[in-house]
Every structure is written in structure tokens, then in C-alpha cells.
Scaffold this active site. Structure first.
Site, mmCIF file in Angstrom:
data_model
loop_
_atom_site.group_PDB
_atom_site.id
_atom_site.type_symbol
_atom_site.label_atom_id
_atom_site.label_comp_id
_atom_site.label_asym_id
_atom_site.label_seq_id
_atom_site.Cartn_x
_atom_site.Cartn_y
_atom_site.Cartn_z
ATOM 1 N N SER A 420 -44.497 -0.219 2.484
ATOM 2 C CA SER A 420 -45.706 0.012 3.277
ATOM 3 C C SER A 420 -46.305 -1.318 3.712
ATOM 4 O O SER A 420 -45.928 -2.392 3.223
ATOM 5 C CB SER A 420 -46.738 0.796 2.458
ATOM 6 O OG SER A 420 -47.204 0.012 1.377
ATOM 7 N N HIS A 421 -47.266 -1.234 4.624
ATOM 8 C CA HIS A 421 -47.898 -2.447 5.162
ATOM 9 C C HIS A 421 -48.489 -3.302 4.044
ATOM 10 O O HIS A 421 -48.238 -4.510 3.961
ATOM 11 C CB HIS A 421 -48.994 -2.047 6.154
ATOM 12 C CG HIS A 421 -49.789 -3.196 6.682
ATOM 13 N ND1 HIS A 421 -49.322 -4.019 7.682
ATOM 14 C CD2 HIS A 421 -51.008 -3.677 6.352
ATOM 15 C CE1 HIS A 421 -50.224 -4.951 7.944
ATOM 16 N NE2 HIS A 421 -51.258 -4.762 7.148
#
Length: 666
Positions: A420-421
Site C-alpha cells: 500500500s501507499h
């Protein structure tokens, strides 16, 4: 020539180089042409003289398509076709959208919301129906599997009978709820195509490569759609085909192959989705931990190689800063590693529970000291700037947030995906990120709110913490962190361009301090490219023009409104109020009156440079040109731009926008 050249390169290289060739080929492959989606909606609007006017359905959809086209657009187009075909029947439009699971709330939730009702054009209806039927085909080529169909049609006669059988199953079961056999068949088709990839040459090799890429994309799409519904150890049965899929795509796949063999050697009860015993769960957890490290290593390798290039090219091409910052992350999330990471995120907590392991799952390791702050959701504080080291305990972390400046650790009961970011950012910025699966231990940490603690990952993959004196912030590592992140005096030095006295400049005047990098790069190509490559004719509205136009008497209220909003913005610094103020600034920028002398200078310069249109006296054309111009000016007040400027210590009022004007290439 380009695609055949890439196919030839695939044959000539090995290992990781092949992986990069595949990625390159996927970006120029058949089907998924997002740019055509953006271009064709404009062509339809211009062909039928549908104005690009704010507050109309067509313009709102156009803005959404330009910003971020999604699978919803297929259904929106189909609904609009039903609206037109039934003589402007609004009920038919909404009934179809509702059948597709799209209600008014969803339409208004897009980044570029669609709030208006669709318009009917009785005198243009037949032409619009014909054009939007063709446009629907373009949308489906990106979002609805036509890309796969095109690849199959081109390569079916070039693959083995076994591969054909597997491909046939995939084609016949697209959208099926039986995801596991679909994924297994797609991966089996890829395995069966390996002989063709090793033996074919030229165009035949290119076509098989496209089919292999299409099968890879089909696997990713299927898993992403069902990831949220996979419960517990049911995800275990999906891991083996996804690992095979990843091994087939990765260039340097030795460690991944070892992980696959280790997974296949586990007891059948686990592989088939059964509940494991403690010993079986311990074995599976060991394999999962090894696999997580392999996937994270692959992510970091891609980021290390891609991001410096993205930053160099992005700066040279004058790309938006947020697109540059996210570039390598999007490459990672678009890879076959992402479906694997989704399954691992679902599987890991349950295996740890069955194995009676510790409470912590470390995403980004590290050791830090700081003051504990507890928040209910990370997104609410993601734009804060803390002047002291902060250990953040956040109840909710989606994975898409930014890490606040000054934050040295994020601890949460949520399990953000390892790709994920926030996970990628945490590893890149050396910020400790960990998930706690034990509510009692997490509550103990919450109780430390306002106190200094030292947190560190352990050799066993868990996390330990202890109270620390406040002066622990003076440790060398903390001082370094402070010097890097919180120095109030550290500002990015930028010369603010001043207006040069001209509303529009031609290519001969494209220079530093006058126009942006994109304009300068276009001008620099003159005389350097072969004659058969046409350089688009261009003019530019230079830096400082927006500020100069604001000084015009007709813009007194707009200028005052923006100044007032900017003053309020400096008081707010961050949060929802800032987003609302920025939105007000964008609306004000769209209300700017462009003086007649500027309009004459623009039309004259465009005509002289060969950037003309039907008629500069056409009111509709003038409205469209000025709307586009003001939209660029208004983009200065985007939220992402504002928060990026804050982190760089740049005053938004020092930013100047130049606007490049050129013909769109057909």
C-alpha cells in the site's frame, strides 16, 4: 515497429531485463487506451457543439473521465445511451445505473462528482447515439475485457492446444463468481504458453506476449474484485496459483520460486483452505514471512530503479509533483506482486492466531523514540507537521494516507497491505510501521498518550516498547531526523517569476522565468529532430499573467476573494477546512474576467503560430478556450499541490502558472 522491437528485445535478454521489456510492452499494448478515452469525449462534444460549460452533465462526466476513468464509466455510458434511445427518459437513465449498483450518492462521490441530470439534444440525438455506441466500445476495451479478447484473437493460432483449452475457459468464465478455477486456468494458460514464448519470433512472438500480459492482467483483476470477500484461511487456496503467476512474470524469481516450493510442501489441509493445527500454522507462518520479505524486496528493487528516473524525467517534463512521487508505487501496485500481497494480508493474522504467535506484524522495521499521540484515523492528521518526534497510534489506517511530517512510527490495529501507499512510504522514509493484533497490548500503548516511549522491532519479528525520558529526543538519530524534517528555517529557495509585459509569447520567447519546462522542451527540439517529425505549433501564456489579470478592474471582487481565502488558509494549515478554502479559490479562479486585450493577443498569437480553430469570433469556441485557460490557472489551488508546497516550505502565493497552448495531435 516499436512493439516488434520490444518483442525482439524480449528474445535477446534474460532475467530482470525481460521483466522490464514486458512492462514496457504492456504500456503500448493493444486495448487499454486511456488517452483515447479522454480525447474521444472531447471530439464528441466538439463535433456536436456541446459546450464545455460548468454545471452540465456532459461537462461533469468529461471532467471525471479526464481525471480518472473507472469501470463505472462503462455503465454511465450505457445509461446515457438508454436515456437518448428512449427520447431523453431520465427514469431509464437512473434505473439502469441502479441495476449496475450505481446510485446518486456514488455519482456524487467521485473525485470529479457528477451531480447534474443528463441533457437531451433532440436535434442531435441520432448522431450522439451513434458516437456514444462507438465510445462505449472504447470504454469497454479498457474496462470490460475486450483487451483480452483482442489479444486472444491475434494469438490463438500461435499457441498449443492445451493453452487454447485453458484460454477458452478463461474467456467463457469472465466475471464468474468461481474465482479460484478462473485464476488457476489463467495461470495454467500462461504455463502452457511458455513454449511459444521460447520458440516464436517477430510478430508471432509479440502476439503471444500480448496474450501472456492479458492473462496476467485477468488474474490481477479477478483477485482484486474478490479480495474483500475472501475470509480467513480460504485465501490459502488462492496463494499457490498467484505465486506461480508472479514467478512467471518476475525476472529475478529465484527466491520467489523457493517460496513457491516451500508453500507447496505444506500440509494439504492448509493448501486446501482448512484450519491448521498449531504446528501446521507455525510452518505456514514461516513460509508467509519469507514470502513477505521476497515481495517487499521486489517492491523496493522496483522503487530504487524506477523512482530516480521518474523524478528526473518528471521534472524535465514539468509533470505534477504528486504524479512523480507516486510513479514507482503505481508500478508496484500494477504488478503481479500486488494480488499476492492482498492474499498475504488476509491470511497472515489467522495463521499467527492459529500458531499462537505474538501480537505484532511488522510492515516496516525500525527503532525510534518519540511522544505518543493517539488518533482515531490517520487520514485526519496526515498533513500535520510535528516539531518533535511522534509515535502515532492510529485506530484506522487504510493504506492510502501520507505519513505526517515528524512522525517516526505508526502503530495500528489495521493491517495495511505491504504494498500500500503508506507501507511503501514507510520503508522508503525509514518510518516504523506495525500492526497489533492484540487489543490489550494496543490499549496499553494508547494509555501512553503524551508520554515518551522507545519502540523497536525485535529479531523475532515482533515489537517491543518502553518508556523513555523526554531528553531521548536528543539522541543522534533523533537529531538527524529533526534536521531533515522539522527545521522551520529550511525553505526551498525559489525565484518568483515576474510578468514580462506580454499576455502571450511565441516559441522564440520560451525561456527560463517566462514559461514552464514543457514549453521550453518543445522549443528546444527545433532543429534537433528529423524533418519528418513535426513539432507541434505552440504559444504560451507566460508566468505572472494570472496575477496581472487579477489586477484588472473587472476582477476586483475575485482578487479580494482569493486574498481573503489565502489569509484563512494560512491560519488553518491543514484539514477539511483547507480543502474547502482551496475549492473556493478554484471556483473564484474560474470566475476571472479575461480582458479583451488579452483575448486579442491570444487569438492573434495562436493564428500566427498556426494554432487556430474554426473562428475566434465564435462565442462557443471562445467560451471553451477561456474555460480551458482558467482551468489551468485554477489548478494552482488543488489540495495535493497545496500540501506538497507545505512540505517543501513554499508559499502558495509565490507559485506562478504558465499555460501552454497547442493543437491536440489526432
Amino acid at each position: 515497429h516499436l512493439t516488434q522491437g520490444l518483442a525482439s528485445a524480449f528474445r535477446q535478454v534474460q532475467g530482470e531485463a525481460q521483466q522490464w521489456v514486458r512492462l514496457s510492452l504492456s504500456s503500448v499494448g493493444r486495448g487499454g487506451n486511456g488517452q483515447r478515452i479522454r480525447d474521444d469525449i472531447l471530439h464528441i462534444m466538439h463535433r456536436h457543439k456541446v459546450k464545455e460549460v460548468k454545471g452540465t452533465w456532459m461537462e461533469e462526466w468529461h471532467q471525471k473521465l479526464h481525471n480518472n476513468t473507472t469501470p463505472d464509466d462503462v455503465h454511465i455510458c450505457e445509461a446515457y445511451l438508454r436515456f437518448l434511445e428512449q427520447g431523453g427518459n431520465g427514469a431509464a437513465y437512473w434505473n439502469y445505473l441502479n441495476e449496475c449498483g450505481i446510485d446518486r450518492e456514488r455519482m456524487e462521490s467521485f473525485d470529479r462528482p457528477i451531480r447534474c441530470e443528463p441533457e437531451d439534444f433532440p436535434d442531435k440525438r441520432d448522431g450522439l447515439i451513434a458516437d456514444f455506441r462507438e465510445y462505449l466500445r472504447v470504454l469497454k476495451s479498457v474496462h470490460s475485457g475486450t483487451d483480452l479478447q483482442t489479444a486472444v484473437a491475434a494469438a490463438l493460432d500461435k499457441i498449443s492446444d492445451e493453452a487454447k483449452q485453458r484460454v477458452g475457459y478463461v474467456m467463457g468464465n469472465s466475471g464468474s463468481d468461481a474465482v479460484l478455477p478462473y485464476v488457476e486456468s489463467a495461470v495454467a494458460a500462461r504455463v502452457a504458453m511458455q513454449s511459444a514464448l521460447e520458440s516464436k519470433q517477430g510478430t508471432e512472438l509479440r502476439d503471444v506476449l500480448y496474450l501472456d500480459l492479458a492473462m496476467e492482467a485477468a488474474v490481477r483483476s479477478a483477485v482484486e474484485k474478490c479480495a474483500g470477500s475472501l475470509s480467513g484461511v480460504d485465501a490459502a487456496s488462492m496463494l499457490e496459483p498467484l505465486l506461480k503467476n508472479l514467478c512467471l512474470s518476475a525476472g529475478d524469481n529465484a527466491e520467489l520460486c523457493y517460496c513457491l516450493k516451500a508453500w507447496q510442501a505444506l500440509p494439504r489441509a492448509i493448501l486446501e483452505g482448512g484450519w491448521p493445527s498449531k504446528d501446521e500454522a507455525l510452518l505456514a507462518t514461516a513460509v508467509v514471512d519469507r514470502l513477505k520479505r521476497a515481495v517487499a524486496s521486489m517492491s523496493e528493487s522496483i522503487t530504487t530503479q524506477v523512482q530516480p528516473v521518474a523524478e528526473t524525467m518528471g521534472a524535465a517534463l514539468d509533470c505534477d509533483q504528486w504524479t512523480i512521487a507516486l510513479f514507482s508505487e503505481e508500478v508496484v501496485r500494477g504488478s503481479p506482486a500486488f494480488p499476492v500481497s492482498l492474499i498475504l494480508t488476509s491470511l497472515d493474522p489467522l495463521l499467527r492466531e492459529a500458531a499462537e504467535l505474538g501480537a505484532w506484524q511488522v510492515v516496516s522495521p525500525g527503532e525510534s523514540s518519540g511522544r505518543v499521540r493517539t488518533v482515531d484515523a490517520l487520514h485526519k492528521v496526515q498533513h500535520e507537521v510535528w516539531k518533535e518526534a511522534t509515535v502515532l497510534v492510529a485506530d484506522r489506517v487504510t493504506g492510502e494516507e501520507e505519513i505526517p511530517e515528524g512522525c517516526v512510527a505508526v502503530l495500528t490495529p489495521d493491517a495495511p497491505d505491504i504494498l500500500s501507499h503508506i507501507s511503501v512510504r514507510a520503508r522508503n522514509e525509514k518510518v516504523l510501521l506495525a500492526t497489533c493484533h492484540n487489543q490489550e497490548e494496543l490499549q496499553e500503548l494508547r494509555a501512553q498518550d503524551g508520554k515518551w516511549v522507545r519502540v523497536a522491532t525485535t529479531a523475532s519479528g515482533s515489537l517491543a516498547y518502553e518508556n523513555a525520558p523526554d531528553d531521548s529526543v536528543s539522541s543522534p538519530s533523533s537529531k538527524e531526523k529533526q534536521a531533515q524534517s522539522w527545521n522551520e528555517d529550511k525553505r526551498f529557495q525559489m525565484d518568483v517569476p515576474s510578468w514580462g509585459g506580454k499576455y502571450v509569447v511565441g516559441m522564440e520567447s520560451f525561456a527560463d522565468g517566462v514559461v514552464g519546462s514543457k514549453s521550453k522542451n518543445i522549443a528546444s527540439m527545433r532543429g534537433k529532430v528529423p524533418s519528418w517529425i513535426e513539432i507541434p505549433s505552440s504559444v504560451t501564456v507566460p508566468y505572472g499573467t494570472f496575477e496581472q489579470v487579477l489586477e484588472h478592474g473587472d476582477n476586483t471582487e475575485v482578487r479580494s476573494g482569493i486574498a481573503s481565502a489565502m489569509a484563512r488558509l494560512k491560519e488553518q494549515q491543514a484539514g477539511g477546512a483547507c480543502d474547502e478554502i482551496l475549492s473556493q479559490c478554484r471556483d473564484l479562479a474560474m470566475q476571472v474576467h479575461v480582458p479583451e486585450e488579452m483575448w486579442k493577443a491570444l487569438t492573434s498569437s495562436m493564428s500566427g503560430a498556426g494554432v487556430d480553430w474554426k473562428s475566434s469570433n465564435d462565442a462557443e469556441e471562445k467560451d471553451a478556450v477561456l474555460h480551458a485557460l482558467k482551468s489551468v490557472w485554477a489548478s494552482k489551488f488543488n489540495a495535493r499541490a497545496y500540501y506538497s508546497l507545505q512540505k517543501a516550505r513554499i508559499d502558495m502565493e509565490d507559485v506562478r502558472m504558465a499555460v501552454l497552448v497547442q493543437k491536440v495531435v489526432n
